[in-house]
Design a protein around this motif. Sequence first.
Motif, PDB file in Angstrom:
ATOM      1  N   UNK A 127       0.847  -1.191   0.000  1.00  0.00           N
ATOM      2  CA  UNK A 127       0.000   0.000   0.000  1.00  0.00           C
ATOM      3  C   UNK A 127       0.884   1.242   0.000  1.00  0.00           C
ATOM      4  N   UNK A 128       0.587   2.158  -0.899  1.00  0.00           N
ATOM      5  CA  UNK A 128       1.412   3.358  -1.050  1.00  0.00           C
ATOM      6  C   UNK A 128       0.552   4.610  -1.116  1.00  0.00           C
ATOM      7  N   UNK A 129       1.194   5.731  -0.817  1.00  0.00           N
ATOM      8  CA  UNK A 129       0.604   7.061  -1.002  1.00  0.00           C
ATOM      9  C   UNK A 129       1.635   7.894  -1.735  1.00  0.00           C
ATOM     10  N   UNK A 130       1.180   8.621  -2.752  1.00  0.00           N
ATOM     11  CA  UNK A 130       2.120   9.412  -3.529  1.00  0.00           C
ATOM     12  C   UNK A 130       1.413  10.637  -4.087  1.00  0.00           C
ATOM     13  N   UNK A 131       2.128  11.744  -4.155  1.00  0.00           N
ATOM     14  CA  UNK A 131       1.620  12.939  -4.822  1.00  0.00           C
ATOM     15  C   UNK A 131       2.190  12.938  -6.230  1.00  0.00           C
ATOM     16  N   UNK A 132       1.297  12.941  -7.213  1.00  0.00           N
ATOM     17  CA  UNK A 132       1.699  12.809  -8.618  1.00  0.00           C
ATOM     18  C   UNK A 132       1.350  14.083  -9.365  1.00  0.00           C
ATOM     19  N   UNK A 133       2.308  14.596 -10.136  1.00  0.00           N
ATOM     20  CA  UNK A 133       2.057  15.728 -11.028  1.00  0.00           C
ATOM     21  C   UNK A 133       1.958  15.197 -12.443  1.00  0.00           C
ATOM     22  N   UNK A 134       0.805  15.384 -13.043  1.00  0.00           N
ATOM     23  CA  UNK A 134       0.567  14.888 -14.400  1.00  0.00           C
ATOM     24  C   UNK A 134       0.711  16.029 -15.398  1.00  0.00           C
ATOM     25  N   UNK A 135       1.200  15.693 -16.587  1.00  0.00           N
ATOM     26  CA  UNK A 135       1.358  16.689 -17.643  1.00  0.00           C
ATOM     27  C   UNK A 135       0.132  16.739 -18.554  1.00  0.00           C
ATOM     28  N   UNK A 136      -0.991  16.398 -17.994  1.00  0.00           N
ATOM     29  CA  UNK A 136      -2.256  16.409 -18.723  1.00  0.00           C
ATOM     30  C   UNK A 136      -3.374  16.651 -17.705  1.00  0.00           C
ATOM     31  N   UNK A 137      -4.445  17.305 -18.145  1.00  0.00           N
ATOM     32  CA  UNK A 137      -5.603  17.527 -17.281  1.00  0.00           C
ATOM     33  C   UNK A 137      -6.712  16.581 -17.720  1.00  0.00           C
ATOM     34  N   UNK A 138      -7.104  15.700 -16.816  1.00  0.00           N
ATOM     35  CA  UNK A 138      -8.211  14.777 -17.093  1.00  0.00           C
ATOM     36  C   UNK A 138      -9.489  15.361 -16.496  1.00  0.00           C
ATOM     37  N   UNK A 139     -10.506  15.475 -17.315  1.00  0.00           N
ATOM     38  CA  UNK A 139     -11.796  15.955 -16.800  1.00  0.00           C
ATOM     39  C   UNK A 139     -12.657  14.799 -16.317  1.00  0.00           C
TER      40      UNK A 139
END
Length: 195
Positions: A127-139
């Motif tokens: 089990x993990x927790x992570x803050x992810x920065x994506x180079x795309x915006x998903x609606x």
Amino acid sequence: MNIWFALAVDLVAVALLGHFLYFRRHGRRDLLFAYVALNVGVFAAMAVMVTAGVELAVGFGLFGVLSIIRLRSDSVTQTEVAYYFTAIALGLVNSAARDTPVLLVGLNVVLLAVAFVADHPRLMARTRRQTVTLDVVHRNPEMLRADLETRLGGRVSAMTVLEVDYVRDLMVVDVRFRESAEAVRTAHGTAGVGR
């Protein structure tokens, strides 16, 4: 003589908590010192209060004051905060229960056993927790979930969008996920090659 027995038990307990449970698992020397210093400080303060005849409620007030102090380091995790509270509790218990050695030792064993089991590396290891920065915006939340599962190699159990930037076309997401068994094997295999 009860105070010296209680102090000896406290020092052994905080050594076990700080070195054998915390430091060997997490490796931060600065926090090891903080746990020991805080524990001994709480023990000494409580010992003086009990000796001077101050009511036990004042000691628990001390515990309350220490518990609301905000830890100002951004690098302190919730796990490390839990170790802080365990160090405080050990100092408080060992000083307050010095006249009942069986209770004192029993509570030390309980606190250390809970820390050992609750922070054991094998408990919920995938089990993990992570803050992810994506180079795309998903609606669409389902598209976001699918993208995160592909990138992280696991099943997403919860996700919270922290930031959306339409100008730079990025989004920041706090993700809770469970790694796939294959991803865990690959990570351990890669770590083993470096050794």
